[in-house]
Design a protein around this motif. Structure first.
Motif, short mmCIF file in Angstrom:
data_model
loop_
_atom_site.label_atom_id
_atom_site.label_comp_id
_atom_site.label_asym_id
_atom_site.label_seq_id
_atom_site.Cartn_x
_atom_site.Cartn_y
_atom_site.Cartn_z
N LYS A 86 0.84 -1.21 0.00
CA LYS A 86 0.00 0.00 0.00
C LYS A 86 0.86 1.24 0.00
O LYS A 86 0.56 2.24 -0.63
CB LYS A 86 -0.87 0.01 1.27
CG LYS A 86 -2.09 -0.87 1.20
CD LYS A 86 -3.31 -0.06 1.72
CE LYS A 86 -4.61 -0.80 1.48
NZ LYS A 86 -4.78 -1.93 2.43
N PHE A 87 1.98 1.16 0.75
CA PHE A 87 2.85 2.33 0.83
C PHE A 87 3.33 2.73 -0.56
O PHE A 87 3.23 3.89 -0.97
CB PHE A 87 4.05 2.08 1.74
CG PHE A 87 5.09 3.17 1.62
CD1 PHE A 87 4.89 4.40 2.23
CD2 PHE A 87 6.24 2.99 0.84
CE1 PHE A 87 5.82 5.42 2.09
CE2 PHE A 87 7.18 4.02 0.70
CZ PHE A 87 6.96 5.24 1.32
N TRP A 88 3.83 1.74 -1.33
CA TRP A 88 4.37 2.07 -2.65
C TRP A 88 3.26 2.49 -3.60
O TRP A 88 3.48 3.36 -4.46
CB TRP A 88 5.23 0.94 -3.19
CG TRP A 88 6.54 0.88 -2.47
CD1 TRP A 88 6.92 -0.02 -1.52
CD2 TRP A 88 7.63 1.82 -2.57
NE1 TRP A 88 8.18 0.29 -1.04
CE2 TRP A 88 8.64 1.42 -1.67
CE3 TRP A 88 7.85 2.98 -3.34
CZ2 TRP A 88 9.84 2.11 -1.52
CZ3 TRP A 88 9.05 3.66 -3.18
CH2 TRP A 88 10.03 3.24 -2.29
N ALA A 89 2.07 1.90 -3.45
CA ALA A 89 0.96 2.35 -4.28
C ALA A 89 0.67 3.82 -4.01
O ALA A 89 0.37 4.59 -4.92
CB ALA A 89 -0.27 1.49 -4.02
N SER A 90 0.83 4.22 -2.74
CA SER A 90 0.53 5.62 -2.42
C SER A 90 1.60 6.56 -2.97
O SER A 90 1.34 7.74 -3.20
CB SER A 90 0.33 5.81 -0.92
OG SER A 90 1.56 5.66 -0.28
N VAL A 91 2.80 6.02 -3.23
CA VAL A 91 3.82 6.84 -3.90
C VAL A 91 3.33 7.18 -5.32
O VAL A 91 3.44 8.31 -5.79
CB VAL A 91 5.18 6.10 -3.95
CG1 VAL A 91 6.17 6.82 -4.85
CG2 VAL A 91 5.74 5.96 -2.54
N GLY A 92 2.75 6.16 -5.98
CA GLY A 92 2.14 6.41 -7.30
C GLY A 92 1.00 7.41 -7.17
O GLY A 92 0.82 8.29 -8.01
#
Ligand code: PHE
Length: 456
Positions: A86-92
């Motif tokens: 989820k963290f990396w998705a939120s970077v997107g």
């Protein structure tokens, strides 16, 4: 997957390169680069900017395009599918939001450029031949709510019109028509500029290094410029990469994009400074250089009427191909992740971008006394995106590649389409590795600290 949501690809290799170069080449090259270089030591700044671009800009650009191509997804979907987190998705997600905010103020300035085509065609510049008059006239125009919001709306409509037509029929076709025109127009302006009497002083200004103006701040400024001008750190290049074929060569395409982007910035600097010096005007006018100084320059040069029209058409085309890439990021997200039709995504988010941009447009008139953290709405939108979200995005992209996705996985994907290059020149792989693992994260972190004011 429904036929409506079948994912598109670029029709050709050159289509991708021109579209990505179109994203990169924009107000950052023609409006910002010349005055920032002018303020920071001319050639000395240019040299540092070139080094930053080679050591950090190019490696991160390759990585960002690669994340898109490996997943064929929008920024949120791309990070999610490579990491499951989820963290990396939120970077997107941060990239998608940044794109939205950048477009909301970028399109306001692009609107000025459209408005200035009209000023040029109707010969208005000749009515204001003194720098102070030209500056007042500019102030009057942006002070007029109808003028500023009207041209902003017009620019957004043109942008939406191209994006709604799709990747191949809209963005690619538009870039294939507009980019050659842009290259031709800039060459015309350079030839006009350097053949004016007294142009040498302008050329020297841009090419003669003044190392005394180089400070830690200007080095970091050069890196920031490298990010903005290459459209990096918010998923625009990732999204364009996601429409690439697995057979295409990413490193070579990225080198082409960087060369085109850098040449246009240098040529714009050459055209503008040779003309400004030849007509004896002030080269350090800063952000107003294009809108107050240049119109006066045009009144003083032979053929100025025609060249003024050419210049503002050039500026508008450059801004349009960049704005298209900004709107495409949000569109791709809603099409890929939420299954919206392209038309609905463009209509809804083009419309919302316009609404969000209105306070930015009004910063120059009715809201001029309103401020957030001491900045106007316009400057605030510019500040949080250019100085915070883009560097942070770039930093996270290199950290993602090196430490989350894994350098080995990234390299295996990069090899597709670039087998010869990667197998025959292992030194290039080593350079890329050092850059994404160490150089980029550390240096971008420094830019980031600088931009939030730690060193001031
Ligand atoms: N690169 C564009 C310019 O130089 C601006 C931009 C930034 C476009 C980020 C897309 C994404 O004007």
């Amino acid at each position: 997957m429904s036929a409506q949501n079948q994912r598109e690809q670029w029709g050709s290799k050159i289509g991708f390169i021109l579209a990505a170069a179109g994203s990169a080449i924009g107000l950052g090259n023609i409006w910002k680069f010349p005055y920032v270089a002018g303020e920071n030591g001319g050639a000395a700044f240019v040299l540092i900017y070139l080094i930053c671009t080679a050591l950090i800009g190019l490696p991160v650009l390759i990585g960002e395009i690669l994340i898109g191509r490996s997943t064929s997804k929008d920024p949120v979907g791309a990070f999610k599918s490579l990491s499951g987190s989820k963290f990396w998705a939120s970077v997107g997600g941060m990239g998608v939001i940044a794109g939205f905010i950048i477009l909301s103020f970028y399109a306001v300035v692009a609107g000025w450029s459209l408005g200035y085509i009209y000023e040029a065609v109707t010969g208005k510049f000749h009515a204001f031949p003194e720098p102070s008059q030209a500056a007042n006239h500019f102030g009057d125009l942006i002070g007029n709510v109808y003028w500023i919001v009207g041209y902003f709306a017009l620019f957004m409509i043109i942008t939406m019109f191209v994006v709604v037509a799709g990747v191949q029929k809209g963005i690619e076709r538009g870039s294939k028509i507009m980019m050659p025109i842009l290259f031709a127009l800039i060459i015309i302006l350079v030839i006009r500029g350097v053949t004016l009497e007294g142009a040498e002083a302008g050329i020297a200004f841009l090419l003669k290094p003044d190392w005394s103006l180089i400070t830690g701040k200007s080095i970091l400024e050069a890196l920031g410029q490298s990010f903005f001008t290459l459209s990096m750190g918010m998923g625009a290049m990732l999204t364009y990469g996601s429409y690439m074929s697995k057979k295409d060569n990413i490193p070579t395409s990225a080198v082409n994009i960087v060369i085109l982007d850098t040449s246009i910035a240098l040529l714009a600097g050459l055209a503008i400074f040779s003309s400004v010096f030849a007509t004896g005007l002030d080269p350090t006018a800063g952000p107003g250089l294009i809108f107050h100084t240049l119109p006066v320059v045009f009144t003083k040069m032979p053929g100025g009427y025609i060249f003024s029209i050419v210049f503002f058409i050039l500026l508008s085309i450059a801004a349009l191909t960049s704005a298209i890439s900004l709107l495409e990021v949000i569109t791709a997200y809603f099409v890929d992740e939420k299954n919206w039709s392209r038309k609905k995504a463009v209509m809804v988010f083009g419309g919302i971008t316009f609404l969000i941009g209105i306070p930015s447009a009004l910063s120059f008139n009715v809201l001029s006394n309103f401020s957030i953290f001491g900045l106007s709405f316009f400057d605030f939108a510019d500040y949080i995106t250019s100085n915070i979200m883009l560097p942070l995005g770039g930093l996270l992209i290199s950290v993602f590649i090196a430490y989350r996705w894994g350098f080995g996985n990234a390299l295996a994907n990069l090899r597709n389409g670039a087998e010869n290059l990667i197998d025959n020149y292992p030194v290039l792989v080593t350079i890329w590795k050092i850059s994404v693992k160490y150089l980029s994260p550390v240096l971008i972190f420094l830019v980031f600290l600088y931009s939030i004011g730690i060193f001031n």
